[in-house]
Motif scaffolding. Structure first.
Motif: not given
Length: 100
Positions: A32-44, A57-64, A94-100
């Motif tokens: 289904e190509l479900t988004p599990v991360a959409a991380a930005s180094l600047a935001e991190w 981290d729990s919401r958007f993940g991290i960058t390598t 999609e990630i932002a629309a999920r409940p925190s």
């Protein structure tokens, strides 16, 4: 660029800077190509500075943190900036629309 890891059934999409560092990263899992991360180094980094790293981290993940030039055994496909932006925007919505 993007890469597929079949062991995890995950597509990874990356935006890199001139030094080959990942500055934005999207991870889409499963058929289904479900988004599990959409991380930005600047935001991190901002989250680090404001003691909100766990929340980010729990919401958007991290960058390598390994530069692309140091990757072994991966043959990434190139993307246009427009293709990356479309994937990024869709995953973030999609990630932002999920409940925190």
């Amino acid at each position: 660029m993007c890469c597929y890891w079949d062991e995890e059934d995950t597509w990874f999409y990356f935006e890199v800077d001139a030094e080959d560092r990942v500055i934005r990263q999207v991870e889409l899992e499963g058929p289904e190509l479900t988004p599990v991360a959409a991380a930005s180094l600047a935001e991190w980094l901002r989250a680090c500075d404001t003691d909100r790293l766990d929340e980010y981290d729990s919401r958007f993940g991290i960058t390598t943190d390994v530069p692309v030039s140091e990757w072994e055994g991966h043959d990434p496909e190139q993307l246009t900036s427009e293709e990356f932006e479309e994937i990024w925007n869709s995953a973030r919505r999609e990630i932002a629309a999920r409940p925190s």
